[in-house]
Write an enzyme that holds these catalytic residues in place. Sequence first.
Site, PDB file in Angstrom:
ATOM      1  N   ARG A  71       0.730  -1.234   0.097  1.00  0.00           N
ATOM      2  CA  ARG A  71      -0.101  -0.083  -0.085  1.00  0.00           C
ATOM      3  C   ARG A  71       0.930   1.267  -0.065  1.00  0.00           C
ATOM      4  O   ARG A  71       1.698   1.604   0.822  1.00  0.00           O
ATOM      5  CB  ARG A  71      -0.759   0.110   1.375  1.00  0.00           C
ATOM      6  CG  ARG A  71      -1.701   1.349   1.281  1.00  0.00           C
ATOM      7  CD  ARG A  71      -2.762   1.289   2.672  1.00  0.00           C
ATOM      8  NE  ARG A  71      -2.317   0.752   3.891  1.00  0.00           N
ATOM      9  CZ  ARG A  71      -1.550   1.348   5.058  1.00  0.00           C
ATOM     10  NH1 ARG A  71      -1.292   2.400   4.547  1.00  0.00           N
ATOM     11  NH2 ARG A  71      -1.026   0.851   5.866  1.00  0.00           N
ATOM     12  N   HIS A  90      -3.559   4.300   4.690  1.00  0.00           N
ATOM     13  CA  HIS A  90      -4.769   3.170   4.761  1.00  0.00           C
ATOM     14  C   HIS A  90      -5.992   3.819   4.448  1.00  0.00           C
ATOM     15  O   HIS A  90      -6.539   3.236   3.504  1.00  0.00           O
ATOM     16  CB  HIS A  90      -4.789   2.797   6.427  1.00  0.00           C
ATOM     17  CG  HIS A  90      -5.857   1.608   6.603  1.00  0.00           C
ATOM     18  ND1 HIS A  90      -5.863   0.418   6.072  1.00  0.00           N
ATOM     19  CD2 HIS A  90      -6.930   2.009   7.496  1.00  0.00           C
ATOM     20  CE1 HIS A  90      -7.133  -0.114   6.480  1.00  0.00           C
ATOM     21  NE2 HIS A  90      -7.626   0.889   7.246  1.00  0.00           N
ATOM     22  N   TYR A 108       4.402   5.498  11.112  1.00  0.00           N
ATOM     23  CA  TYR A 108       4.804   4.270  11.513  1.00  0.00           C
ATOM     24  C   TYR A 108       5.713   3.393  10.253  1.00  0.00           C
ATOM     25  O   TYR A 108       6.042   2.513  10.539  1.00  0.00           O
ATOM     26  CB  TYR A 108       3.465   3.445  11.762  1.00  0.00           C
ATOM     27  CG  TYR A 108       2.527   3.337  10.653  1.00  0.00           C
ATOM     28  CD1 TYR A 108       2.574   2.639   9.499  1.00  0.00           C
ATOM     29  CD2 TYR A 108       1.287   4.384  10.777  1.00  0.00           C
ATOM     30  CE1 TYR A 108       1.584   2.532   8.620  1.00  0.00           C
ATOM     31  CE2 TYR A 108       0.372   4.176   9.572  1.00  0.00           C
ATOM     32  CZ  TYR A 108       0.545   3.580   8.835  1.00  0.00           C
ATOM     33  OH  TYR A 108      -0.415   3.213   7.629  1.00  0.00           O
TER      34      TYR A 108
END
Length: 387
Positions: free
Chosen positions: A281, A285, A294
């Site tokens: 990805r 998200h 992160y």
Amino acid sequence: MTVESTAGRKPRRTTAKRAGAKKPPAPAAAAGQPELVQLLTPEGKRVEHPEYSIDLGPEELRGLYRDMVLTRRFDAEATALQRQGELGLWASLLGQEAAQIGSGRALRDDDYVFPTYREHGVAWCRGVDPTNLLGMFRGVNNGGWDPASNNFHLYTIVIGSQALHATGYAMGVAKDGADSAVIAYFGDGASSQGDVAEAFTFSAVYNAPVVFFCQNNQWAISEPTEKQTRVPLYQRAQGYGFPGVRVDGNDVLACLAVTRSALERARRGEGPTLVEAFTYRMGAHTTSDDPTKYRRDEEREAWEAKDPILRLRAYLEAEGIADAAFLAGLDQESEELGRHVREAIRLMPDPDTMAIFENIYADGHALVDEERAQFAAYQASFAEEGN
């Protein structure tokens, strides 16, 4: 206006092969690493696999490339519209185009699809007007399309539940004696849900004609895959008694070949298959997420070098399959799609702010009535301040 892909809708096998040297075999998996089915390297070189092969003509290859380019453009427009306040949320598929287009084009018209909320490319393959997807994320409809018209179920927000829905549907297909197959899409995060485990159990026991297509994009929101499983995801299928395979999720040809094989296996009455599309990805998200919190930029940059669209373009150009006229025409079509999406969103009504309280209980509920009244008073307070 319905905008959908026409080129490559049902890729057919062709017998004619391009002249030239025999394709080299796919590189063997590194020691200790899971096998990765690959037919097109990140550099755009065609390779062979001993178990999976595919032979597509120039028109079909151009169709796959067109599908991925237009899907990415639509996705980018939707992301921009959310940033402009036109959508409440958007889940981008950036980087996962090959997994979705490859698997989507492997489907027959009579197969049935159970998606999550990110399968915009599969929706494109099934002929769903992309602007219908926007209506749901704008909050003006509960899906926007008739699942029976395209054999494409409404998006599922509840994580993992669609795996059970697909299994039950597939059990029904088998009992009806049909030779169609069912496919369920979910992510690496959903693979940790109990619903998915139950779906694996029931599908194996009842030999259901279902393909579980897991798009392992490496991150379940901010949770990396290694925090969810001690073994590669596709190997989980062994414990349930059916095969699993890991495919290069950025290789549209491999995704098409592997998914087609799994669907044919299901139609022959041989039961379920777990396909793990190993992809990435490249965006957030959803538009409410900040991936810089992160994951490292170096990680994304490494995966950008494996971009599914650039990979196929390199192959098409090297083989003389995509010329300047084709690419220029596709650029123009991409601009037209973007304009169509922007115009469509402007014609959509604003969401009904009170609709959230409807369709919860058939006969009403005192608590919901109280909450509705409180929210209505809250909304009215803004009008009073404006006066």
